[in-house]
Design a protein around this motif. Structure first.
Motif, PDB file in Angstrom:
ATOM      1  N   GLU A 116       0.852  -1.178   0.000  1.00  0.00           N
ATOM      2  CA  GLU A 116       0.000   0.000   0.000  1.00  0.00           C
ATOM      3  C   GLU A 116       0.895   1.238   0.000  1.00  0.00           C
ATOM      4  N   SER A 157       6.412  -0.348   1.599  1.00  0.00           N
ATOM      5  CA  SER A 157       7.107  -1.629   1.792  1.00  0.00           C
ATOM      6  C   SER A 157       6.095  -2.764   1.880  1.00  0.00           C
ATOM      7  N   CYS A 178       4.021  -5.548   3.377  1.00  0.00           N
ATOM      8  CA  CYS A 178       3.578  -5.787   4.754  1.00  0.00           C
ATOM      9  C   CYS A 178       2.762  -7.071   4.829  1.00  0.00           C
ATOM     10  N   TYR A 214       3.872 -10.326  18.340  1.00  0.00           N
ATOM     11  CA  TYR A 214       2.916  -9.760  17.390  1.00  0.00           C
ATOM     12  C   TYR A 214       1.659 -10.633  17.372  1.00  0.00           C
ATOM     13  N   ASP A 232      10.667  -6.755   8.640  1.00  0.00           N
ATOM     14  CA  ASP A 232      10.679  -6.890  10.103  1.00  0.00           C
ATOM     15  C   ASP A 232      10.704  -8.364  10.496  1.00  0.00           C
ATOM     16  N   LYS A 253       1.353   3.198   3.289  1.00  0.00           N
ATOM     17  CA  LYS A 253       1.608   2.447   4.514  1.00  0.00           C
ATOM     18  C   LYS A 253       3.048   1.937   4.520  1.00  0.00           C
ATOM     19  N   CYS A 254       3.769   2.254   5.565  1.00  0.00           N
ATOM     20  CA  CYS A 254       5.162   1.804   5.734  1.00  0.00           C
ATOM     21  C   CYS A 254       6.018   2.156   4.522  1.00  0.00           C
ATOM     22  N   TYR A 282      -1.359  -5.081   7.838  1.00  0.00           N
ATOM     23  CA  TYR A 282      -0.868  -4.555   9.116  1.00  0.00           C
ATOM     24  C   TYR A 282       0.409  -3.754   8.858  1.00  0.00           C
ATOM     25  N   ARG A 283       0.797  -2.971   9.818  1.00  0.00           N
ATOM     26  CA  ARG A 283       2.043  -2.220   9.699  1.00  0.00           C
ATOM     27  C   ARG A 283       3.215  -3.057  10.207  1.00  0.00           C
ATOM     28  N   ILE A 284       3.228  -4.299   9.781  1.00  0.00           N
ATOM     29  CA  ILE A 284       4.330  -5.222  10.084  1.00  0.00           C
ATOM     30  C   ILE A 284       4.945  -5.585   8.738  1.00  0.00           C
ATOM     31  N   ARG A 285       6.158  -5.080   8.505  1.00  0.00           N
ATOM     32  CA  ARG A 285       6.805  -5.291   7.209  1.00  0.00           C
ATOM     33  C   ARG A 285       7.399  -6.687   7.098  1.00  0.00           C
TER      34      ARG A 285
END
Length: 76
Positions: free
Chosen positions: A12, A19, A21, A49, A31, A15-16, A25-28
């Motif tokens: 998106e 990157s 994800c 998480y 990550d 969002k981030c 969620y805002r978890i790449r």
């Protein structure tokens, strides 16, 4: 390549920084990969998480594998 698994990876623009994800969620993906490379177990990641599912971890790994595939050209 498992398309159903890869569908868990979202991109998106807002969002981030665009990157990849996990499921919006805002978890790449990066990550998750960083945690794994630092030695974190799936159980530890899932504990940190709670919105993640183990299939998300596998999706991050598969996404990384697909991104590193490229044709190899050999000069004759």
């Amino acid at each position: 390549m498992d398309q159903k698994r890869l569908a868990r990876i979202t991109l998106e623009p807002g969002k981030c920084g665009g990157s990849p994800c996990i499921r919006g969620y805002r978890i790449r993906v990066s990550d998750i990969l960083s945690l794994l490379s630092a030695g974190a177990s799936h159980a530890e990641i899932l504990e940190d998480y709670p919105s993640l599912e183990e299939e998300d971890i596998f999706a991050a790994l598969e996404y990384a594998a697909v991104q590193t595939q490229h044709p190899i050209l050999i000069a004759a």
